[in-house]
Design a protein around this motif. Structure first.
Motif, PDB file in Angstrom:
ATOM      1  N   GLY A 290      -5.372 -10.197  -2.740  1.00  0.00           N
ATOM      2  CA  GLY A 290      -3.959 -11.612  -2.512  1.00  0.00           C
ATOM      3  C   GLY A 290      -3.640 -10.200  -1.768  1.00  0.00           C
ATOM      4  N   LEU A 291      -2.614 -11.523  -1.501  1.00  0.00           N
ATOM      5  CA  LEU A 291      -1.608 -11.082  -0.053  1.00  0.00           C
ATOM      6  C   LEU A 291      -0.069 -11.487  -0.732  1.00  0.00           C
ATOM      7  CD1 LEU A 291      -1.021 -11.148   3.396  1.00  0.00           C
ATOM      8  CD2 LEU A 291      -1.379 -13.370   3.536  1.00  0.00           C
ATOM      9  N   ALA A 292       0.495 -10.805  -0.689  1.00  0.00           N
ATOM     10  CA  ALA A 292       1.637  -9.693  -1.603  1.00  0.00           C
ATOM     11  C   ALA A 292       2.660 -10.011  -1.127  1.00  0.00           C
ATOM     12  CB  ALA A 292       0.728  -9.166  -2.865  1.00  0.00           C
ATOM     13  N   THR A 293       2.106  -8.998  -0.015  1.00  0.00           N
ATOM     14  CA  THR A 293       3.287  -8.266   0.614  1.00  0.00           C
ATOM     15  C   THR A 293       3.696  -8.283   2.212  1.00  0.00           C
ATOM     16  OG1 THR A 293       1.278  -6.555   2.011  1.00  0.00           O
ATOM     17  CG2 THR A 293       3.007  -6.200  -0.238  1.00  0.00           C
ATOM     18  N   ALA A 294       2.779  -9.412   2.817  1.00  0.00           N
ATOM     19  CA  ALA A 294       3.149 -10.440   4.117  1.00  0.00           C
ATOM     20  C   ALA A 294       2.906 -11.920   4.889  1.00  0.00           C
ATOM     21  CB  ALA A 294       2.591  -8.765   5.153  1.00  0.00           C
ATOM     22  N   GLU A 295       2.715 -11.750   5.734  1.00  0.00           N
ATOM     23  CA  GLU A 295       1.849 -13.234   6.102  1.00  0.00           C
ATOM     24  C   GLU A 295       2.435 -14.609   5.215  1.00  0.00           C
ATOM     25  OE1 GLU A 295      -1.362 -11.601   6.554  1.00  0.00           O
ATOM     26  OE2 GLU A 295      -1.511 -11.539   8.098  1.00  0.00           O
ATOM     27  N   GLY A 296       4.025 -14.176   4.594  1.00  0.00           N
ATOM     28  CA  GLY A 296       4.235 -14.658   3.491  1.00  0.00           C
ATOM     29  C   GLY A 296       4.091 -14.879   2.237  1.00  0.00           C
ATOM     30  N   SER A 297       3.625 -14.011   2.279  1.00  0.00           N
ATOM     31  CA  SER A 297       4.028 -13.536   1.048  1.00  0.00           C
ATOM     32  C   SER A 297       3.125 -14.259  -0.502  1.00  0.00           C
ATOM     33  CB  SER A 297       4.349 -12.108  -0.137  1.00  0.00           C
ATOM     34  OG  SER A 297       4.604 -11.720   1.674  1.00  0.00           O
ATOM     35  N   PRO A 298       1.806 -15.193  -0.293  1.00  0.00           N
ATOM     36  CA  PRO A 298       2.055 -16.029  -1.269  1.00  0.00           C
ATOM     37  C   PRO A 298       1.173 -15.718  -2.055  1.00  0.00           C
ATOM     38  CG  PRO A 298      -0.267 -16.516   0.208  1.00  0.00           C
ATOM     39  CD  PRO A 298       0.865 -14.990   0.737  1.00  0.00           C
ATOM     40  N   THR A 299       1.143 -14.800  -2.757  1.00  0.00           N
ATOM     41  CA  THR A 299       0.658 -14.872  -3.768  1.00  0.00           C
ATOM     42  C   THR A 299       1.256 -13.178  -4.394  1.00  0.00           C
ATOM     43  OG1 THR A 299      -1.006 -14.794  -6.074  1.00  0.00           O
ATOM     44  CG2 THR A 299      -1.260 -13.225  -4.515  1.00  0.00           C
ATOM     45  N   GLY A 389      -2.609  -2.201   8.383  1.00  0.00           N
ATOM     46  CA  GLY A 389      -3.380  -3.632   8.422  1.00  0.00           C
ATOM     47  C   GLY A 389      -2.336  -4.475   8.506  1.00  0.00           C
ATOM     48  N   ASN A 390      -2.450  -5.733   8.479  1.00  0.00           N
ATOM     49  CA  ASN A 390      -0.830  -6.704   8.774  1.00  0.00           C
ATOM     50  C   ASN A 390      -0.128  -6.635   7.834  1.00  0.00           C
ATOM     51  OD1 ASN A 390      -1.299  -7.572  11.442  1.00  0.00           O
ATOM     52  ND2 ASN A 390      -3.047  -9.290  10.598  1.00  0.00           N
ATOM     53  N   GLN A 391      -0.402  -6.021   7.216  1.00  0.00           N
ATOM     54  CA  GLN A 391       0.648  -5.830   5.332  1.00  0.00           C
ATOM     55  C   GLN A 391       1.383  -5.017   4.827  1.00  0.00           C
ATOM     56  OE1 GLN A 391      -3.202  -6.426   5.157  1.00  0.00           O
ATOM     57  NE2 GLN A 391      -2.638  -8.353   5.833  1.00  0.00           N
ATOM     58  N   GLY A 392       1.142  -3.683   5.514  1.00  0.00           N
ATOM     59  CA  GLY A 392       2.590  -2.898   5.537  1.00  0.00           C
ATOM     60  C   GLY A 392       1.208  -1.305   4.471  1.00  0.00           C
ATOM     61  N   GLY A 393      -0.047  -1.220   4.587  1.00  0.00           N
ATOM     62  CA  GLY A 393      -0.347  -0.471   4.090  1.00  0.00           C
ATOM     63  C   GLY A 393      -0.864   1.160   5.014  1.00  0.00           C
ATOM     64  N   THR A 394      -0.890   1.675   5.112  1.00  0.00           N
ATOM     65  CA  THR A 394      -1.505   2.709   5.520  1.00  0.00           C
ATOM     66  C   THR A 394      -2.478   3.255   5.507  1.00  0.00           C
ATOM     67  OG1 THR A 394      -0.278   4.336   4.491  1.00  0.00           O
ATOM     68  CG2 THR A 394       1.094   3.483   6.012  1.00  0.00           C
ATOM     69  N   PRO A 395      -3.177   4.086   6.404  1.00  0.00           N
ATOM     70  CA  PRO A 395      -4.657   4.540   6.498  1.00  0.00           C
ATOM     71  C   PRO A 395      -5.068   5.462   5.941  1.00  0.00           C
ATOM     72  CG  PRO A 395      -3.466   4.957   8.946  1.00  0.00           C
ATOM     73  CD  PRO A 395      -2.508   3.887   7.855  1.00  0.00           C
ATOM     74  N   GLY A 396      -5.768   5.515   4.585  1.00  0.00           N
ATOM     75  CA  GLY A 396      -6.360   6.442   3.799  1.00  0.00           C
ATOM     76  C   GLY A 396      -7.897   6.223   2.848  1.00  0.00           C
ATOM     77  N   SER A 397      -7.302   7.142   1.578  1.00  0.00           N
ATOM     78  CA  SER A 397      -9.439   7.002   1.410  1.00  0.00           C
ATOM     79  C   SER A 397      -8.867   7.160   0.099  1.00  0.00           C
ATOM     80  CB  SER A 397     -10.695   7.984   1.752  1.00  0.00           C
ATOM     81  OG  SER A 397     -10.870   7.602   3.175  1.00  0.00           O
ATOM     82  N   SER A 398      -9.503   6.665  -0.977  1.00  0.00           N
ATOM     83  CA  SER A 398      -9.788   6.890  -2.438  1.00  0.00           C
ATOM     84  C   SER A 398     -10.924   7.219  -3.238  1.00  0.00           C
ATOM     85  CB  SER A 398      -8.828   5.689  -2.609  1.00  0.00           C
ATOM     86  OG  SER A 398      -9.974   3.962  -2.745  1.00  0.00           O
TER      87      SER A 398
END
Length: 471
Positions: A290-299, A389-398
């Motif tokens: 869910g979109l939680a940290t940017a672009e209106g953070s609706p959820t 992305g557009n939400q604040g995360g940074t490149p990575g692997s897991s």
């Protein structure tokens, strides 16, 4: 064709940006999803189901190909191109035609194949009709409704409806029409990929008012909904700060989910009315968190950390419900992890079609889980998202192995280790306390990346984003 020999129909419902806790049956106390809650009561609900990426196109490519996104080459949402302290890793901007899609495999074995809704896997030469679908309604290169959810839509593969028609309603109408007009003797694969609940968050004002009143009655309108966070790590948003939603209270988003749930109820009613419900396997899931940290953070995805665009659980753990009459025990719950590449072999096995391991090489059929049997053998799950992305995360692997999940962040090489059974919120990084496990999982992650030739982003010498001292 006798009922005993008839292959089951498959209805695969993929929602865009739906969070793990956005349904009542997954713990939401603000959103209302009675039809999906009933679907879970009649089927199996998975607690540890994952999207193959924290953004849409890679997961969609994974679903169609049976491979991890990095193995297909589609690692970012198509059209995305961002930089920060690292240069954006290259990626393929379409689902390659040499990938034999699950639709093509089912089509070859007598299934009518229909795609309805969002595609976002390339331009016209890579539309659903080039990947094994007999019908494509609404699938194009767009990742969202560019002109909004109300007609006129401007979608080239969807005939315009009357002004003000709502897109989620219309796509459901199209799916119902296909079901009602279909020859019952032929099995169908209906790939319903709704544009909802992606931004723009739009729905009828009457529904919004309904949930605004609910928020007021619960006192949610008097609570602080956001926490301002750190500056964004990417060049194009470095002047902005992450806005984390800390509770589910957005009336418009709640209304959008309510409408979506109502439409799924209509679709299930159509199956029942055409006497196809008991012959149809229904799969319901989402393409990323869910979109939680940017672009209106609706959820808000709490107790999961973060959301769409992040390597944490909020970015990749998804709701998954499967209804399979006569096979899945109603009301059952599965805690065994599954991931996007698994759907390809699972759907083939459901359809009684020979598996194609050379194609779905990263997927494992979870039909045994649906039958209440032991888990299929699996070593680990992997993710690779070498992008901002557009939400604040940074490149990575897991990588997740058992209860443990390790994340490697490419900006500074930082390793974080979590025990998800004890720490679902990924609040306590135990990498230093468990160095041997950290080293073992990191080695496994590196070997996997090397084997599939995953692209790693390089240092961006032009970056004006301030580097941490450890970089």
């Amino acid at each position: 064709m006798s009922h005993a020999k008839k292959k089951p129909n498959v209805l695969f419902i993929l929602i865009d940006d739906l969070g793990w806790k956005d349904l009542g049956c997954y713990g939401s106390t603000f959103y209302e999803t009675p039809h999906l809650d009933r679907l879970a009561a009649e089927g199996m609900r998975f607690t540890d189901a994952y999207a193959a990426a924290p953004v849409c196109s890679p997961t969609r490519a994974s679903l169609m190909s049976g491979k991890y996104p990095a193995n297909v080459g589609v690692t970012n949402y198509i059209g995305g191109q961002t930089e920060g302290r690292l240069i954006d890793a290259p990626y393929i901007r379409h689902l390659p035609l040499q990938e034999k899609s699950v639709a093509s495999a089912l089509q070859e074995h007598g299934y009518k194949t229909w795609h309805v809704g969002k595609w976002h896997l390339g331009g016209r030469d890579h539309y659903p009709d080039r990947h094994g679908f007999d019908v494509n309604i609404g699938g194009c290169s767009w990742g969202m409704p560019m002109h909004g959810f109300f007609s006129p839509y401007g979608i080239e593969t969807l005939e315009e409806g009357p002004d003000g028609e709502y897109l989620t309603d219309r796509l459901t109408d199209e799916a119902i029409r296909l079901i009602r007009q279909h020859d019952a003797d032929e099995p169908f694969f209906l790939n319903l990929w709704h544009y909802a609940v992606h931004i723009p968050i739009e729905v009828s004002e009457a529904l919004v008012e309904r949930f605004a009143a609910k928020a007021q009655a619960l006192g949610l309108d008097r609570l602080e909904a956001f926490a301002e966070g750190e500056p964004f790590p990417c060049e194009h948003k470095k002047h902005l700060r992450v806005q984390r939603r800390i509770l589910q209270s957005d009336p418009a988003y709640a209304a959008m989910i309510y409408n979506l749930d109502w439409n799924i109820g209509r679709l299930i009613d159509a199956l029942r009315e055409t006497n196809r419900l008991d012959d149809t396997v229904i799969v319901f899931t989402s393409d990323n968190g869910g979109l939680a940290t940017a672009e209106g953070s609706p959820t808000c995805n709490s107790p999961l950390q973060e959301g769409k665009g992040w390597m944490y659980e909020g970015g990749v753990r998804e709701p998954l419900i499967v209804r399979w009459p006569g096979v899945v025990e109603p009301g059952s719950v599965c805690e065994i992890p599954v991931t996007s590449p698994d759907f390809y072999p699972t759907l083939l096995e459901i359809a009684r079609v020979n598996l194609l391991p050379e194609q779905h090489e990263d997927g494992i059929s979870f039909v045994p889980l649906l039958k209440g049997e032991d888990s299929p053998g699996r070593d680990a799950l992997f993710w690779h998202y070498p992008h901002y992305g557009n939400q604040g995360g940074t490149p990575g692997s897991s990588v997740r192995e058992g209860d443990y999940k390790l994340i490697e962040f490419f900006e500074d090489g930082r390793l974080e280790l979590y025990n998800l059974r004890e720490d679902l919120s990924e609040a306590f990084n135990i990498a230093e306390q468990q160095p041997e496990r950290t080293e073992q999982l990191h080695r496994k992650l590196c070997e996997w990346r090397e084997r599939i030739e995953a692209k790693i982003p390089e240092v961006n010498e032009r970056s004006t984003v301030e580097r941490p001292s450890s970089f």
